[in-house]
Design an enzyme around this catalytic site. Structure first.
Site, PDB file in Angstrom:
ATOM      1  N   LEU A 102      34.081 -35.279  53.651  1.00  0.00           N
ATOM      2  CA  LEU A 102      34.616 -36.124  52.582  1.00  0.00           C
ATOM      3  C   LEU A 102      36.137 -36.251  52.629  1.00  0.00           C
ATOM      4  CD1 LEU A 102      32.410 -34.849  49.609  1.00  0.00           C
ATOM      5  CD2 LEU A 102      32.119 -36.935  50.938  1.00  0.00           C
ATOM      6  N   ARG A 103      36.746 -35.671  53.659  1.00  0.00           N
ATOM      7  CA  ARG A 103      38.197 -35.734  53.737  1.00  0.00           C
ATOM      8  C   ARG A 103      38.675 -37.170  53.885  1.00  0.00           C
ATOM      9  NH1 ARG A 103      40.629 -31.442  57.597  1.00  0.00           N
ATOM     10  NH2 ARG A 103      40.131 -30.124  55.798  1.00  0.00           N
ATOM     11  N   GLY A 104      37.880 -38.006  54.566  1.00  0.00           N
ATOM     12  CA  GLY A 104      38.267 -39.398  54.733  1.00  0.00           C
ATOM     13  C   GLY A 104      38.367 -40.125  53.408  1.00  0.00           C
ATOM     14  N   ASP A 136      42.794 -33.906  62.796  1.00  0.00           N
ATOM     15  CA  ASP A 136      42.162 -34.014  61.487  1.00  0.00           C
ATOM     16  C   ASP A 136      43.087 -33.571  60.364  1.00  0.00           C
ATOM     17  OD1 ASP A 136      39.734 -34.567  59.917  1.00  0.00           O
ATOM     18  OD2 ASP A 136      39.755 -32.406  59.512  1.00  0.00           O
ATOM     19  N   THR A 140      41.380 -38.756  51.351  1.00  0.00           N
ATOM     20  CA  THR A 140      42.649 -39.262  51.879  1.00  0.00           C
ATOM     21  C   THR A 140      42.811 -40.745  51.580  1.00  0.00           C
ATOM     22  OG1 THR A 140      42.576 -37.639  53.672  1.00  0.00           O
ATOM     23  CG2 THR A 140      44.064 -39.506  53.947  1.00  0.00           C
TER      24      THR A 140
END
Length: 343
Positions: A280-282, A199, A285
């Site tokens: 919300l990292r997706g 991740d 990024t």
């Protein structure tokens, strides 16, 4: 000096090359993971990237590659951009570091430890910086990252999250900057990565052995030409490499002004919701990557096509396994893209 195979001479593997360029333009993307068959140019591409990067300014003699423009000391006792007499410190232009982290490295070699030579000869406790210090403001490359020992993975997770390396051992207490772009490569058949480390990579690229006959022949021809005359082959591709290097410089300058419209942001969020990515990292990024690609393309704002182009790299390693769907993550992303962009 070791001669490195030119980046521009690598045949195919466009997704991998784009991901590495994105990491060079925007370190906030979070690093690149390259997984695929052995002998497909993974290590070659990473090492070739270093030759494209413009040199960076550092404080002369600083073992942590301190930025002369920074007003903060890199470690306690360091005078930063000012010398001991209050005058500006001497600066130098050095290549951006690309540091290899070998699988057999000890934790002391990675994080740093007591300088035994000075302790024995001078009777003082001094810190000997490790690989994390050498990689500051550059790239940390781990080949066969899926075989890395768990205790080193834990160290990397902590440092990658904070941007600092904290060493508390043998009477030494030191904190120094360790901001780097993490680049890992490996063969999935030899073992999977721990989810926590997976991740931490912003982008994940899958590469395969070329199946096109003409491409395979061209790969062999170029590698054979390089092996027979490395300097001549590098000179032959120097102009193309210089163009890519200038492209990186221009993209870095353009990046802060790249805008993202609400409709494009909505597309990114719909895609992540449809795929069921955690957190919300997706989305973050995805947007950072799309912005970097827009800068490389010379665009003024992120377009829907940029989102579509980078979605597989930004999201394929963030999907949950679906027991009812045995198709790969890349196929699932392509289906989701068709659905979202058809609206």
């Amino acid at each position: 000096m070791r001669v490195v195979f030119p980046f521009s001479a690598i045949v195919g593997q466009e997704e991998m090359k784009l991901a590495l360029l994105v990491g060079a333009v925007s370190p906030t993307v979070g690093g690149v993971l390259v997984l695929g068959d052995r002998g497909t140019g993974k290590s070659t591409a990473v090492r070739a990237l270093a030759t494209l990067l413009p040199k960076m300014a550092v404080v002369s003699g600083c073992r942590y590659a301190a930025d002369p423009a920074s007003t903060k000391p890199c470690v306690e006792g360091c005078h930063g951009r000012h010398g001991t007499d209050g005058q500006p410190a001497e600066t130098a232009m050095v290549p951006v570091p690309v540091v290899d982290l070998p699988l057999g490295a000890t934790e002391d070699r990675v994080v740093g430890a007591l300088d035994l030579e000075r302790a024995l000869t001078q009777g003082v406790k001094a810190f000997e910086p490790g690989l994390l210090a050498r990689a500051n403001r550059g790239f940390l490359y781990i080949d066969e990252v899926n075989l890395l020992e768990d205790h080193l993975i834990d160290v990397l997770l902590d440092v990658a999250a904070s941007g600092e390396n904290v060493v508390e051992r043998e009477g030494i207490s030191i904190r120094h900057p360790a901001r780097f772009v993490l680049v890992g490569s490996g063969n999935p058949e030899e073992g999977e990565l721990r989810p926590q480390l997976l991740d931490r990579f912003g982008l994940s690229v899958e590469i395969r052995t070329p199946t096109d006959l003409a491409a395979r022949i061209e790969v062999v021809k170029r590698r054979d030409a390089f092996d027979r005359d490395p300097e001549g082959f590098v000179a032959q591709w120097a102009e193309e490499d210089a163009k890519i290097g200038q492209k990186i410089v221009d993209a870095r300058a353009r990046l802060p002004g790249i805008g993202v419209s609400d409709p494009v942001l909505e597309l990114a969020s719909k895609l992540c919701m449809l795929l069921g990515t955690d957190g919300l990292r997706g989305e973050l990024t995805l947007l950072r990557t799309a912005r970097a690609v827009a800068a490389l393309d010379g665009a003024d704002e992120v377009l829907a096509e940029h989102i579509r182009r980078v979605a597989p790299s930004a999201l394929r390693h963030r999907l949950r396994r679906n027991v009812l769907d045995d198709s790969g993550s890349t196929v699932r992303i392509e289906r989701a893209l068709q659905e979202v962009f058809a609206e």
